[in-house]
Motif scaffolding. Structure first.
Motif, PDB file in Angstrom:
ATOM      1  N   GLU A   1      37.365  20.707  62.955  1.00 52.09           N
ATOM      2  CA  GLU A   1      38.269  20.226  64.003  1.00 52.09           C
ATOM      3  C   GLU A   1      37.477  19.597  65.143  1.00 52.09           C
ATOM      4  OE1 GLU A   1      41.849  22.421  64.594  1.00 52.09           O
ATOM      5  OE2 GLU A   1      41.911  21.547  62.576  1.00 52.09           O
TER       6      GLU A   1
ATOM      7  N   ILE B   1      33.065  12.909  58.434  1.00 46.18           N
ATOM      8  CA  ILE B   1      33.238  14.361  58.457  1.00 46.18           C
ATOM      9  C   ILE B   1      32.982  14.938  57.073  1.00 46.18           C
ATOM     10  CG2 ILE B   1      34.910  16.215  58.772  1.00 46.18           C
ATOM     11  CD1 ILE B   1      36.260  14.507  60.876  1.00 46.18           C
TER      12      ILE B   1
ATOM     13  N   GLY C   1      36.950  10.117  59.032  1.00 43.43           N
ATOM     14  CA  GLY C   1      37.161  10.987  57.878  1.00 43.43           C
ATOM     15  C   GLY C   1      35.961  11.047  56.935  1.00 43.43           C
TER      16      GLY C   1
ATOM     17  N   ARG D   1      36.325  16.287  64.328  1.00 44.49           N
ATOM     18  CA  ARG D   1      37.412  15.319  64.383  1.00 44.49           C
ATOM     19  C   ARG D   1      37.673  14.912  65.832  1.00 44.49           C
ATOM     20  NH1 ARG D   1      41.918  18.038  61.757  1.00 44.49           N
ATOM     21  NH2 ARG D   1      40.457  18.237  60.030  1.00 44.49           N
TER      22      ARG D   1
ATOM     23  N   TYR E   1      41.160  16.591  51.866  1.00 44.24           N
ATOM     24  CA  TYR E   1      41.017  16.295  53.290  1.00 44.24           C
ATOM     25  C   TYR E   1      42.177  15.453  53.801  1.00 44.24           C
ATOM     26  CZ  TYR E   1      39.049  14.866  57.725  1.00 44.24           C
ATOM     27  OH  TYR E   1      38.858  14.655  59.051  1.00 44.24           O
TER      28      TYR E   1
END
Lengths: 300, 335
Positions: free
Chosen positions: A190, A202, A199, A193, A119
């Protein structure tokens, strides 16, 4: 932070008859069923064994050595005077424990490494990728041999599991990282985000649930690999000598040349259980693969 | 550029060699074991009369070799130097023969067995896998082969035990153990070669049996992919002969990932072969490893670990470097 993390993707409408669909799917996924049945067979064997025998029967010199199967000893006794059914009853769960412990450690480390390097990318990813690329070409058994001979004194079953775990993260890291690279580009990630998820959020809330079937399939493969490695080490004589694991049983069979001596009842049980275990895990991982990767369904 | 790639690959090879030597050096030291003392304790416990000269010789060689009075970093550098020169010290069990001489006797057996078995299983597996995807495989192949796919999940050496029991014990068609008949003295002659071949059939067969499914499976799925390509349609439209389409269009393209697979599977194959050798008491590296583990012969174990890791890495390097010859699309350019 004005935007609160609203649900990014609507959950798909739950099918009206989910249970029936699942059952129907299981009926269609033959490998998964067959694999589960084989493992169930092993569990059944251990249960029967633990009813018929007691742990003391698996001690050396418990009975007359090298007796063929009889009403008293269903699978006979080995050269050391242990009841073989008792040995198998004790050893099968031990070997499975080694596999599950090492496999779990491997998948946990592998998942963390794969998600973070896949990632975030960057230097950490470069290091992880090169380490995995280089280490996976090295014959694992031999690296484990060096680690195993370095363990002072008698080895325990847990130590055995930890030794095997030393390299068990390689496979999961490689396979999962490739998947992470693919789904990182997916629109829903996406979107997450853009909507301000961090991070780790997600990864935990979006990516891991989506890759779950895949992680489970990798987990099964990893258990099977750990069992394979432990059996190999034990067959060479680098195992828990006090334990009755399947690999140690194979080792004593080689040591006492049971094959040439005609003690077929000693070497057949561990082999049968190992074959059932590997074929069972193989079928389950095939079945899970099909579940995780629907594109395969056409070719099955 | 090609040179860049070449340098990178060679660097990787050196790195593997360096890592192998490093774990060899540090792991046993981390646990603070002393192989010589362990060996002496073992011998004493077996009641073996160890001559004092022999012990003195062992300890002296050991200390001189590893300079145990020197600081750790000096020892480490010395060790790396020794490894680079393939100087693995002396075998504790077979003092005073050197580790490299013990290994030199075993390696040809392992290489021979592994090479033949791998070539046979790769060839058969690839052809059968291709035929299976093509849909022209004979019925018996189509019924039998799926079983082989499952076999590939089972470790080689278990297959070996079963084969040994059936074909050497129950029906003594093949010998029970060894690389050649015990009453024979190794020589270069036709009959001795036949003897070796005869002894290698079962061990080789058990490796082939366990591997062939793996290759067939890989080839089958690649062939399925290739069949969907446009050039296949075009070849058919041109009216080419079936055999030409099969060999020159389908197999030629599907085989490339198989060769990468061959390189990647080497490590697993050699681990499996080591255990097969143990089952058959085949005089290769596996049996030497078993003896060394039983006899606490640390230097032999370390020598085997280092040499095998090194040779696998070297073979992969070679395969990688000749790969562009097989696949012109690969140029080894930096992106």
């Amino acid at each position: 932070m004005a935007i609160q993390s609203t649900p990014v993707l609507e959950a798909p409408p739950v099918p009206a008859n989910r249970l029936r669909d699942t059952l129907l799917y299981f009926r269609r996924n033959r490998p998964l069923i067959a694999g589960c049945l084989l493992l169930l067979l092993i569990v059944l064997f251990v249960v029967v064994g633990s009813i018929v025998t007691s742990p003391e029967d698996a001690q050396p010199l418990a009975y007359r050595p090298s007796q063929p199967p009889s009403a008293e000893h269903w699978l006979g006794t080995d050269r050391l005077g242990k009841d073989i059914l008792a040995v198998m009853t004790e050893g099968t769960p031990q070997t499975i424990r080694i596999g599950v412990t090492a496999g779990t450690i491997g998948v946990l480390i592998g998942t963390i490494l794969a998600f973070f390097s896949g990632y975030y990318g960057g230097v950490f990813d470069t290091i992880t990728r090169s380490a995995v690329d280089i280490l996976r070409t090295v014959p694992a058994l031999l690296v484990l041999v060096i680690i195993a001979i370095s363990v002072p004194g008698d080895m325990s079953v847990t130590e055995m599991a930890l030794i095997v775990a030393a390299l068990a993260w390689l496979g999961p890291t490689r396979v999962l990282r490739a998947q992470v690279l693919v789904i990182r580009q997916q629109p829903y990630v996406e979107m997450a985000r853009f909507s301000g998820l961090s991070g780790p959020e997600i990864i935990i809330r979006e990516m891991i649930p989506n890759l779950m079937p895949f992680i489970v399939a990798v987990y099964i493969t990893s258990i099977s690999g750990a069992v394979l490695a432990s059996l190999g080490l034990e067959a060479i004589g680098l195992g828990p000598f006090e334990a009755n694991t399947l690999g140690m049983t194979i080792y004593w069979n080689i040591w006492y040349a049971s094959l040439i001596n005609g003690w077929w009842w000693w070497w057949t049980p561990p082999i049968v259980v190992i074959v059932l275990l590997f074929v069972g895990l193989f079928l389950i991982s095939q079945g899970l693969d099909e579940w995780a990767n629907p594109r395969l369904r056409k070719s099955v | 550029m090609t040179l860049d790639y070449l340098l990178k690959r060679i660097f990787q090879f050196v790195l593997i060699a360096f890592l192998a030597a490093t774990i060899n050096f540090f792991f046993p030291r981390m646990s603070g074991q002393d192989p010589i003392r362990q060996k002496l304790i073992l011998l004493q416990s077996q009641g073996v009369n160890v001559s004092s000269e022999e012990v003195a010789g062992l300890i002296e060689t050991y200390n001189a070799k590893f300079g145990l009075d020197q600081p750790l970093w000096r020892q480490y550098l010395n060790y790396l130097g020794n490894m680079a020169r393939f100087d693995f010290g002396v075998s504790i069990s077979n003092y005073p023969s050197t580790v490299i001489s013990v290994l030199a006797r075993a390696i040809p057996w392992t290489v021979g067995l592994l090479l033949t078995a791998t070539l046979i299983s790769f060839t058969i597996g690839t052809i059968v896998g291709a035929l299976l995807a093509w849909g022209k495989a004979p019925l018996w192949v189509r019924t039998i082969f799926p079983a082989f796919f499952t076999f590939s999940a089972v470790p080689f050496y278990l297959m070996a035990i079963i084969l040994l029991y059936i074909f050497a014990f129950q029906w003594p068609i093949f010998p029970l153990f060894g690389g050649y008949s015990t009453q024979r003295i190794p020589e270069v002659s036709w009959s001795f070669a036949v003897d070796i071949l005869y002894h290698s059939i079962l061990p080789a067969f058990s490796i082939v049996l366990a591997q062939v499914g793996f290759w067939a499976l890989g080839m089958r799925s690649m062939m399925v992919t290739v069949q969907g390509e446009d050039y296949m349609l075009q070849a058919e439209a041109k009216g080419l002969k079936d055999s030409r389409i099969f060999y020159r269009y389908a197999m030629r393209n599907a085989i490339l990932p198989q060769i990468t697979g061959l390189a990647l599977s080497l490590g697993t194959t050699i681990s499996g072969a080591i255990l097969v050798e143990i089952v058959f008491s085949y005089p290769g590296v596996g049996s030497v490893l078993l003896q060394a583990v039983r006899g606490f012969d640390w230097f032999v174990i370390q020598g085997i670990v280092f040499l095998v890791i090194l040779s696998v890495a070297f073979t992969m390097l070679v395969i990688d470097l000749i790969y562009p010859l097989l696949d012109p699309r690969i140029h080894y350019r930096t992106e």
